[in-house]
Design an enzyme around this catalytic site. Structure first.
Site, PDB file in Angstrom:
ATOM      1  N   HIS A 519       0.849  -1.194   0.000  1.00 27.15           N
ATOM      2  CA  HIS A 519       0.000   0.000   0.000  1.00 27.15           C
ATOM      3  C   HIS A 519       0.884   1.243   0.000  1.00 27.15           C
ATOM      4  O   HIS A 519       1.878   1.312   0.723  1.00 27.15           O
ATOM      5  CB  HIS A 519      -0.896   0.021   1.234  1.00 27.15           C
ATOM      6  CG  HIS A 519      -1.600  -1.276   1.479  1.00 27.15           C
ATOM      7  ND1 HIS A 519      -2.434  -1.857   0.557  1.00 27.15           N
ATOM      8  CD2 HIS A 519      -1.575  -2.119   2.541  1.00 27.15           C
ATOM      9  CE1 HIS A 519      -2.900  -2.995   1.037  1.00 27.15           C
ATOM     10  NE2 HIS A 519      -2.394  -3.177   2.241  1.00 27.15           N
ATOM     11  N   GLU A 536      -2.501   0.109   8.007  1.00 30.57           N
ATOM     12  CA  GLU A 536      -3.557  -0.746   8.535  1.00 30.57           C
ATOM     13  C   GLU A 536      -3.067  -1.604   9.689  1.00 30.57           C
ATOM     14  O   GLU A 536      -1.861  -1.816   9.874  1.00 30.57           O
ATOM     15  CB  GLU A 536      -4.127  -1.637   7.426  1.00 30.57           C
ATOM     16  CG  GLU A 536      -3.132  -2.620   6.839  1.00 30.57           C
ATOM     17  CD  GLU A 536      -3.683  -3.322   5.605  1.00 30.57           C
ATOM     18  OE1 GLU A 536      -4.590  -2.768   4.957  1.00 30.57           O
ATOM     19  OE2 GLU A 536      -3.197  -4.432   5.281  1.00 30.57           O
ATOM     20  N   ARG A 614      -1.072  -4.845  -6.241  1.00 31.21           N
ATOM     21  CA  ARG A 614      -0.857  -6.286  -6.212  1.00 31.21           C
ATOM     22  C   ARG A 614       0.467  -6.601  -6.910  1.00 31.21           C
ATOM     23  O   ARG A 614       0.650  -6.295  -8.080  1.00 31.21           O
ATOM     24  CB  ARG A 614      -2.026  -6.993  -6.904  1.00 31.21           C
ATOM     25  CG  ARG A 614      -2.132  -8.473  -6.649  1.00 31.21           C
ATOM     26  CD  ARG A 614      -3.373  -9.055  -7.303  1.00 31.21           C
ATOM     27  NE  ARG A 614      -4.603  -8.541  -6.726  1.00 31.21           N
ATOM     28  CZ  ARG A 614      -5.510  -7.837  -7.395  1.00 31.21           C
ATOM     29  NH1 ARG A 614      -5.328  -7.559  -8.663  1.00 31.21           N
ATOM     30  NH2 ARG A 614      -6.596  -7.414  -6.783  1.00 31.21           N
TER      31      ARG A 614
END
Length: 750
Positions: A519, A536, A614
């Site tokens: 990310h 996160e 990804r």
């Protein structure tokens, strides 16, 4: 199943009943309800949400039409211009998941007899097999304008036949925002779609389509000739009509003060309204489309507008008009209110003839009963509200240099948030990524008809998947809409100045390993994706023996080595592998390579972002045969190439934050355990054995998500039951949350 209703017709097929500003789908042809309303009613048993695609010029009419329904979940896509059925369906499908069943229907059918239900059920079962089910007439094989398919099947067909349009859909998704059930599509987006038709330009190029014979009889309302005597009697009536010795004659009269007399004529249709009359032999009645086009320039007011116009608050009818004055009958529906507005070129005089009107002129608000007259000077803000249970009717006389409806200036007013609940129960948005499982259904009882549920977005205002308010005065409202409506005070001053809600909380069920991903931070994401970055935290709700996560690199590595290992399938050899147990917590900072392994149920707290790059996906395909897109170049732009050590880069600062947060939690409750603290959010774990008290302040909202147990959650007199998997939003403000029962709660604030 989602139902896409195509309702963007232009209104010239049933002229003079329909007009450009009031097309046929809004006419009351179906026993007191419109064609659009009838389409909604007959499909309510099969679908959980309607997505209606129509023209932006019909916004006020749509508001009126949908007020007839309660507890119906819907979104409306307003096109700035019509580009055909293909563009409409493409836009609607953007707001669904690949595994969603999508039923598409036109809005101008009248179902006469037979079993519509059986046909829809057959089509739904066929669509579940991965094909497109197209319902056709059992008499002549004509397409009924109804078909059902999985969104993923539609997407795959689109990519194969129109790859440029498929890429366009992907780009525009994040440019479109849902506000109060509304999605406005501007001109610069609509112009990207070629004017194509679903049937002629897509279905004829797809081999895998199964035709389902309709188990019902229907009429496609394409002309006045398609309105039969029963429709006429039920909805338009035979008022002011004399039919003397006529055969095969259709007579429709909507004018209250005009009489039609037909004597000894055959094969004729006569349609009369307040301002126009259409007479045609029945064979050529459909020629009205060409007549309208050929004469629009000279007779534009008659073809585009009727004397009746609809607004979100009611309607008005023009009774008389010249260049310098206009007389209107204005009707305000019960419980509705005009927006505050003013006119720069005309004054108005209002006489109340029915009901009790609450009228605001400037800052003065008074109630006026039948017979009262009120004057509104030029340029003075004003509005009318109806707080009663019956219609308010006003005769309005406007006098001025410009009588056009364009002489209208809306006055924006700041409304106070009232009746905002302290506790809001949320329902999640679901995702069905290929690595998902069934635990969200079997463990938490989540209601979703996907075969697998990979994620449930429990607290989300993100356009890619908003949670929904489950009960109370804002029931069925998207969470993002609620935040905009309720105002900054409900999120707290720490978040009130942000341009979007700060966090996103979800459950993740990884039956199979997730892709290796990364990310970006805020700077990179905002510049390249118009998104926040993504930091996160993972809290392990449960896991199978031997389950593990990847978080960061096990040693320093260059970007060149990382790229090479992605290419030769050895990237996992240099990743930091962490074996996990129930209750473990891992912080994943932006720029850290990460992946959740198989057999793990996680509660994830993150920045409000869906920005994921990804890097590697084990060469997998989804159930529609598509390889998932990789973003290797962007991933390498943001990757941290150093060996991963938890909080190594700012361990002292983290320890200080941890101690400060621990002191705060002691003031709130002795039961809490700080899990993580970063500049974006703080998370605490509460083990509830009897009761827990949590103090809330004006700085931040609280998210409370239960991973175990059952009991009640209370703020003052507002009490709600909870069970494992439930999610609640506590609005900011000086209050205390009381949780009773047994279980585990994860509490998040900013």
């Amino acid at each position: 199943m989602k139902c896409v209703i195509l309702a963007g017709g232009f209104g010239n097929t049933l002229w003079p009943l329909s007009r450009k500003n009031y097309p046929k789908q809004f006419l009351n042809i179906c026993e007191g309800r419109s064609l659009l309303q009838d389409t909604i009613v007959r499909n309510m048993p099969f679908v959980d949400e309607f997505i209606i695609v129509t023209n932006e010029n019909y916004a006020d009419i749509m508001e009126t039409q949908l007020k007839a329904f309660q507890d119906v979940r819907y979104r409306i896509i307003y096109e700035s211009r019509s580009c055909g059925t293909f563009a409409a369906v493409s836009l609607a499908s953007v707001f669904m998941n690949p595994s969603d069943l999508m039923m598409v229907t036109v809005s101008d059918l009248v179902i006469e007899s037979g079993s519509y239900k059986d046909s829809v059920i057959k089509a739904k079962e066929v669509a579940k097999t991965g094909t497109i089910a197209n319902i056709v007439s059992s008499r002549n094989g004509e397409h009924a304008g109804i078909y059902v398919c999985m969104v993923g099947v539609f997407n795959k067909a689109l990519r194969g036949i129109y790859p440029d349009i498929a890429q366009t859909r992907k780009v525009i998704r994040r440019k479109l925002k849902t506000v109060s059930h509304i999605i406005n599509v501007p001109e610069n987006i609509m112009e990207r779609f070629p004017k194509l038709r679903m049937q002629a330009d897509l279905f004829t190029r797809i081999d895998d389509i199964i035709e389902i014979n309709a188990d019902f009889e229907y009429r496609d309302i394409d002309s006045i000739a398609d309105i039969n005597d029963e429709d006429n009697q039920n909805d338009y009536g035979h008022k002011n009509i004399i039919n003397n010795e006529c055969e095969d004659v259709v007579m429709i009269n909507t004018a209250d003060k005009h009489l039609i007399v037909a004597n000894h004529i055959n094969n004729i249709s006569i349609v009369n309204t307040e301002d126009a009359t259409y007479i045609s032999d029945r064979e050529h009645i459909c020629s009205i489309k060409d007549i309208v086009i050929a004469n629009t320039e000279e007779y534009k007011p008659y073809f585009e507008h009727s004397k009746v116009s609809f607004r979100e608050w009611g309607m008005h009818q023009v009774l008389a008009m010249t260049k310098n004055y206009k007389v209107k009958k204005v009707t305000i529906y019960p419980g509705m209110s005009m927006k505050m507005h003013c006119h720069e070129h005309r004054s108005e005089s209002w006489t109340v003839v029915d009901g009790i009107a609450s009228i605001q002129i400037g800052d003065v608000i008074k109630e006026y009963c039948k017979g009262a007259t009120v004057s509104v000077p030029v340029g003075v803000p004003h509005k009318v509200s109806n707080h009663g249970s019956e219609d308010v009717v006003i005769i309005e006389t406007g006098i001025g240099e410009i009588m056009s409806e364009t002489d209208f200036l809306r006055i924006e007013t700041v409304s106070e948030s009232d009746n905002i609940p302290d506790i809001i129960r949320l329902e999640p948005a679901f995702k069905d990524n290929l690595w998902g499982g069934t635990k969200l259904r079997t463990v938490f009882g989540k209601k979703c008809d996907y075969d697998i549920i990979a994620e449930s977005w429990e607290l989300s205002a993100h356009p890619d998947g908003q949670s929904v308010i489950a009960d109370g005065p804002y029931k069925d409202m998207y969470f993002g809409e609620f935040i905009e409506k309720a105002g900054a005070a409900t999120v707290g001053w720490k978040s009130g100045s942000l341009d979007r809600f700060p966090v996103l909380i979800k459950f993740i069920d990884a039956m199979k390993p997730l892709s290796i991903q990364i990310h970006p931070d805020d700077e990179y994401a905002l510049e390249n994706e118009n998104e926040f970055g993504k930091n996160e935290m993972w809290y392990v709700v449960d896991c199978e023996p031997g389950a593990y996560l990847y978080c960061g690199l096990s040693r320093d590595a260059s970007k060149e080595e990382i790229r090479k290992r992605i290419e030769n399938n050895t990237i996992t050899e240099i990743l930091n592998k962490i074996e996990v147990s129930k209750g473990d917590c891992v912080m994943v900072k932006a720029g850290t390579i990460n992946a959740i392994g198989a057999g793990i149920l996680i509660c994830e707290i993150q920045q409000n972002s869906n920005c994921t790059y990804r890097m590697y996906d084990y060469d997998r395909s989804d159930k529609f045969g598509n390889k998932r897109e990789l973003h290797v170049d962007k991933a390498l732009d943001v990757v941290d190439t150093k060996r991963y050590v938890p909080y190594e880069s700012s361990s002292n600062a983290y320890d200080e934050a941890l101690n400060e947060a621990a002191a705060t939690i002691e003031a709130d409750s002795s039961e809490g355990q700080l899990l993580v603290s970063c500049k974006y959010f703080e998370c605490y774990k509460y083990d509830i054995s009897d009761s827990v008290s949590i103090n809330v302040d004006t700085a931040s909202f609280r998210s409370v998500i239960f991973t175990e147990g059952c009991g009640t959650i209370r703020v003052g007199e507002d009490v709600k039951a909870y069970k494992a998997g439930d999610s609640f939003y506590i609005t900011a403000g000086n209050k205390t949350v009381e949780i009773e029962g047994n279980g585990v709660a994860i509490v998040t604030k900013v």
